[in-house]
Scaffold this motif. Sequence first.
Motif: not given
Length: 99
Positions: A21-24, A45-52, A56-60, A66-74
């Motif tokens: 799953e690709r996550i932006v 896993r982070i696979i790319g970045a742009s200016s804004d 990421l990909v979710a390997e499984s 994770i869904k639109v509107g939720s948050t990911i912590t780094f």
Amino acid sequence: MLKAEVIEVQEKAVANYPKAERIVVALGLQEIGAGRLYPFNSRFRIIGASSDHLVLVAESPGLHTIKVGSTITFALDYQSLLATATSPYVTITYNNDCL
């Protein structure tokens, strides 16, 4: 730690991940500069970045909520911490429980 909002989740083959799953998230080089981020969830896993945006990909797929509107912590390295702390696009909150 840095939290970013998920703005897109899409199941598709991405780079070396044939079933993923690709996550932006709404976070990019404008906020983190030349620094590095490390997702707390080891399945991402982070696979790319742009200016804004950060991609990421979710390997499984299906093993997360994770869904639109939720948050990911780094976690941040020093350079990304410095860039986010001085960015006008990042809201900083302090957690006294950590002191």
